[in-house]
Scaffold this motif. Structure first.
Motif, short mmCIF file in Angstrom:
data_model
loop_
_atom_site.label_atom_id
_atom_site.label_comp_id
_atom_site.label_asym_id
_atom_site.label_seq_id
_atom_site.Cartn_x
_atom_site.Cartn_y
_atom_site.Cartn_z
N ILE A 1 21.49 -21.19 8.91
CA ILE A 1 20.57 -22.01 8.12
C ILE A 1 21.11 -22.23 6.72
O ILE A 1 21.11 -23.34 6.21
CB ILE A 1 19.18 -21.34 8.07
CG1 ILE A 1 18.55 -21.46 9.45
CG2 ILE A 1 18.30 -22.01 7.03
CD1 ILE A 1 17.36 -20.61 9.63
N PHE B 1 22.33 -17.02 11.15
CA PHE B 1 21.74 -18.01 12.04
C PHE B 1 22.12 -19.44 11.65
O PHE B 1 21.68 -20.40 12.26
CB PHE B 1 20.21 -17.85 12.03
CG PHE B 1 19.50 -18.57 13.15
CD1 PHE B 1 19.76 -18.24 14.47
CD2 PHE B 1 18.58 -19.57 12.89
CE1 PHE B 1 19.11 -18.89 15.50
CE2 PHE B 1 17.93 -20.24 13.91
CZ PHE B 1 18.19 -19.90 15.22
N PRO C 1 13.49 -24.67 21.74
CA PRO C 1 14.92 -24.33 21.68
C PRO C 1 15.61 -24.46 23.04
O PRO C 1 16.83 -24.35 23.12
CB PRO C 1 14.94 -22.86 21.23
CG PRO C 1 13.53 -22.48 20.98
CD PRO C 1 12.64 -23.48 21.62
N PRO D 1 21.61 -23.95 12.97
CA PRO D 1 20.86 -23.18 13.96
C PRO D 1 21.24 -23.56 15.39
O PRO D 1 21.28 -22.70 16.27
CB PRO D 1 19.41 -23.55 13.66
CG PRO D 1 19.40 -23.90 12.22
CD PRO D 1 20.72 -24.57 11.97
N GLY D 2 21.57 -24.86 15.59
CA GLY D 2 21.97 -25.29 16.92
C GLY D 2 23.21 -24.53 17.39
O GLY D 2 23.29 -24.07 18.53
N ILE E 1 22.31 -20.96 18.28
CA ILE E 1 21.65 -20.88 19.58
C ILE E 1 22.70 -20.96 20.69
O ILE E 1 22.67 -20.19 21.65
CB ILE E 1 20.60 -22.00 19.71
CG1 ILE E 1 19.43 -21.73 18.76
CG2 ILE E 1 20.09 -22.11 21.14
CD1 ILE E 1 18.48 -22.89 18.59
#
Lengths: 314, 498
Positions: free
Chosen positions: B303, B301, B356, B323-324, B327
């Motif tokens: 992080i 993810f 989000p 994380p962006g 996503i």
């Protein structure tokens, strides 16, 4: 109908809205007791807004900083520094370049704060405490502690002394700052990310928010806005001086917290901030009209701020 | 004189109407190491918190060293000689070892704290423990293994006769674990009784004299270790109650690989991890705490950064550094700690769910609140979230409903890949069943899931394929169809061949 009202009364979180109640109470108190001394005249009330303009404008930006769970103690000395860089640049190169130099001053201070807090991970309290000294010292140094007069009427009228259309320019800039601040906080993704970052930085990061960028942004904007406030003060006093803005950081932070923004971040309101700032202005104005000395005023003002924050939800 | 260090009988305890302990009898002999094992929520920690005076008991009697006691605080327990070695260490990092050991009980001379006396007595205790720690050192300057030893010394300095260890080896390396066991044996020889809580069966069998298994708030068995096999214990832990509530259904999964990771390395947390995930597949990650499950989820993810390795999405290399970026690539993570990582507790349900999605429901930076509200309403009704309004603050919701808000938040972005880290931790059984239903629906609709759970029944209920992780790498892969009984997965996780 009565049950509806009772329900609404119960749903009304008076602690969160203490600023509105307090503002009205303070206003009514002065309106009644000081009616014969001209408290309610248009001129006096406009004066209150004019006098609080620099604080209000900065408090709008500070709402974002505190909303993101940061603090900026360097805003007062940024006001002083920007007032002198603007004044010096105007006398050398004219108004347009003076404005650019003034705003650039704030950009540099704010971006330095932002980089150190967001990317070097030093607590904002310490970074901006240090920056307070750096900006103040720089302003003293480059002017050799001498005041820098601004003889350009266009600048003075635009930023402090004159009118823009039918409204005094200070009132105009206050309204502009408040409207922009309110809309950005409530209606843009940026505003939501600021509050998410302040509310829970870990969860915000896990949600894809670039929390470092947000932290950098709020502090950088704060620097620019503080510089702008410095220009408003310079325009009003038709000069720049390193002492301008000394101690403003306390009034600005007090206005934001009085307004209902959480000192721990995550909850913020620009409208509350404006009322907080105006309330401090009203108190100053009312106490002056009452004939209190500045020493007494400071004591009363301090007590009212503690009382209001004690009653508010923090 | 009794030969029991502590005995509890007929202990009952309920929390808001739910019975967590039901007529539990527990006896601890002098100078024994007694294992307390059971699944999550079986009641182990509640029982131990009663023993150390953190919780009061609803019914039952409780004796320490032959005398009936009624603890009203952990202070009372300490005075009676019952000490706990905390899982999350209760030390103050900036203080020295000696200062921590004698915190609030500092020896004084003429009214002033006597540092020399404190250090001398600390040395004495370490001598009896036969460990070598400088009492002058600040805790934060010591390796974590020594923190635990300081905790033990702190309990011993209060003349503890009963010590409770809750998962003490989680943070320890192999040799440190052996050192700890040596110490525990010495303490036992001194007549001290130890309760040992652990999920690691190997360790339990190595060090413990007797084993008590708790299941659903009742004692499943108490026997000498010598009379038990590991299979017996696992059988007793599992029971037969959950099997019907969550029966596995065989599913067809296509061949298309949506996510692949090759040779992921990140410090000693991940070592050469290879995984793949197919469209519509539920991949279960099993392993003990610290085995690399959560670390893998965090790396995928974006992080935590990886040192080396490739991640391929739909066959194309993608670098996911935040994380962006994850996503944007259609990956969602439901993190293990919803209160810290999953939610902004002070904020409204709506604000949490759209966080989000801000980009998607905005135009030119301005958020379309109408869209946000309708997305939220849809999610709230789809997941049956019980709330007064979508503007209610998340902190006012129950744990199960909070978890559903986290799930709603991530389903809202229509992810291609959903990573769930302990999605049922701390939720009631009803919500658990619902979450299993949500996972199945998501996969049936073509989504892919990576599911991490310490609760093997639910892992078995939803997974099509399982990976066993150990010490940061993939130990083995098991097709769900090959697993006939939950015990088999237990054995695989514990690393034993049954």
């Amino acid at each position: 109908m009565t049950t509806r009202i009772a329900q609404a009364a119960r749903a009304f979180d008076w602690r969160q809205n203490i600023i509105y109640i307090g503002f009205v109470l303070v206003f009514l108190f002065f309106a009644v007791t000081l009616e014969d001394r001209g408290f309610l005249t248009d001129r006096n009330l406009t004066n209150v807004i004019r006098q609080t303009a620099t604080i209000t404008v900065m408090a709008v930006a500070m709402t974002f900083v505190i909303g993101a769970a940061q603090i900026d103690l360097s805003v007062g000395s940024t006001v002083g520094l920007a007032s002198v860089t603007t004044a010096m640049a105007i006398s050398q190169f004219g108004v347009p370049i003076g404005i650019v130099v003034g705003l650039a001053t704030g950009l540099i201070v704010g971006a330095a704060n932002g980089v150190l807090v967001a990317y070097v991970a030093i607590p904002s309290f310490l970074v901006t405490l240090g920056m307070l000294g750096i900006a103040h010292g720089s302003a003293m140094w480059i002017t050799d502690t001498a005041p820098q007069p601004i003889r350009d009427d266009t600048f003075n009228n635009l930023f402090g002394s004159g009118d823009i259309g039918p409204v005094p320019s200070l009132v105009f800039w206050t309204i502009v700052a408040v409207i922009i601040g309110h809309i950005v906080l409530k209606k843009t993704g940026y505003g939501r990310r600021v509050l998410a970052t302040g509310g829970n930085p870990v969860a915000a990061r896990f949600s894809g928010v670039d929390t470092k960028k947000i932290t950098f942004a709020v502090l950088t904007v704060m620097g620019v806005v503080a510089a702008f406030a410095g220009m408003l003060l310079a325009g009003r006093l038709q000069s720049g001086r390193y002492t301008f803005g000394e101690g403003f950081e306390l009034s600005v932070i007090a206005a934001v917290i009085l307004g209902g923004t959480s000192l721990f971040g995550g909850r913020a309101t620009v409208i509350g901030t404006v009322l907080g700032s105006l309330m401090i202005g009203l108190i100053n104005n009312g106490l002056t009209l009452m004939g209190m000395e500045s020493s007494q005023q400071q004591i009363v003002r301090g007590a009212i701020i503690i009382l209001a924050v004690a009653l508010a939800r923090r | 004189m009794s030969d029991l260090a502590a005995s509890m009988s007929g202990i009952c305890k309920s929390f808001s109407g739910v019975r967590v302990l039901d007529s539990v009898d527990f006896e601890l002999r002098k100078g024994e190491i007694h294992a307390l094992v059971g699944g999550n929520g079986a009641g182990k920690s509640t029982l131990m918190k009663i023993l150390v005076g953190v919780y009061s008991l609803d019914e039952g009697t409780f004796e320490v060293d032959g005398r009936e006691v009624h603890f009203t605080s952990s202070h009372d327990a300490r005075d009676a000689g019952v000490g706990m070695v905390f899982q999350e260490f209760s030390l103050i990092p900036q203080l020295t070892v000696a200062q921590n050991i004698f915190l609030t009980r500092e020896p004084t001379s003429a009214g002033l704290i006597s540092d020399a006396e404190m250090v001398r007595r600390s040395r004495e205790i370490f001598e009896t423990m036969r460990v070598d720690i400088d009492p002058h050192k600040a805790i934060e300057d010591l390796p974590t293994a020594y923190w635990q030893l300081t905790e033990i010394a702190k309990a011993l300095s209060q003349d503890a006769r009963v010590l409770i260890f809750d998962e003490p080896t989680t943070a320890l390396a192999k040799t440190e674990t052996q050192d700890l066991f040596e110490l525990m044996r010495r303490l036992k020889d001194q007549g001290i009784s130890i309760v040992y809580i652990s999920h690691r069966m190997e360790e339990v069998f190595e060090i413990c004299d007797r084993i008590t298994v708790l299941r659903d708030g009742q004692i499943a068995t108490t026997q000498d270790t010598a009379d038990l096999t590991m299979a017996d214990v696992i059988g007793a832990i599992v029971g037969r109650t959950m099997e019907h509530a969550m029966e596995w259904q065989e599913r067809e999964v296509g061949d298309e690989v949506v996510l692949e990771a090759r040779k992921l390395n990140a410090g000693d947390r991940l070592r050469d991890v290879d995984i793949y995930l197919r469209r519509g597949e539920v991949l279960g990650l099993a392993g003990l705490m610290g085995s690399g499950r959560t670390e893998l989820a965090r790396a995928l993810f974006g992080i935590d950064h990886v040192d080396s390795g490739d991640v391929l999405l739909n066959g194309k290399k993608r670098s996911i550094k935040s994380p962006g970026a994850a996503i944007d690539a259609g990956i969602a993570l439901i993190p293990e700690d919803r209160r810290v990582q999953g939610l902004v507790l002070d904020h409204a349900i709506r604000d949490n769910i759209v966080l989000p999605l801000l980009e998607r429901i905005s135009r030119a930076g301005f958020v379309d609140d109408g869209k946000g509200d309708s997305t939220t309403r849809e999610a709230v009704s789809r997941l049956d979230i019980v709330a007064r309004s979508i503007k209610q603050a998340v902190k006012e919701l129950s744990g199960g409903n909070q978890q559903k808000v986290v799930i709603a938040k991530w389903l809202g972005m229509d992810p291609q890949i959903l990573i769930m880290d302990e999605p049922t931790a701390g939720v009631d059984i009803g919500t658990k069943v619902e979450i299993v239903r949500i996972i199945r629906q998501f996969a049936d609709a073509g989504g892919s899931v990576i599911m991490i759970s310490s609760e093997l029944p639910e892992l078995l209920a939803v997974s099509d394929r399982l990976l066993i992780l150990r010490d940061g790498h993939v130990e083995s892969e098991i097709d769900r169809r090959e697993i006939k009984r939950e015990e088999e997965l237990h054995h695989a996780v514990q690393g034993i061949n049954a």
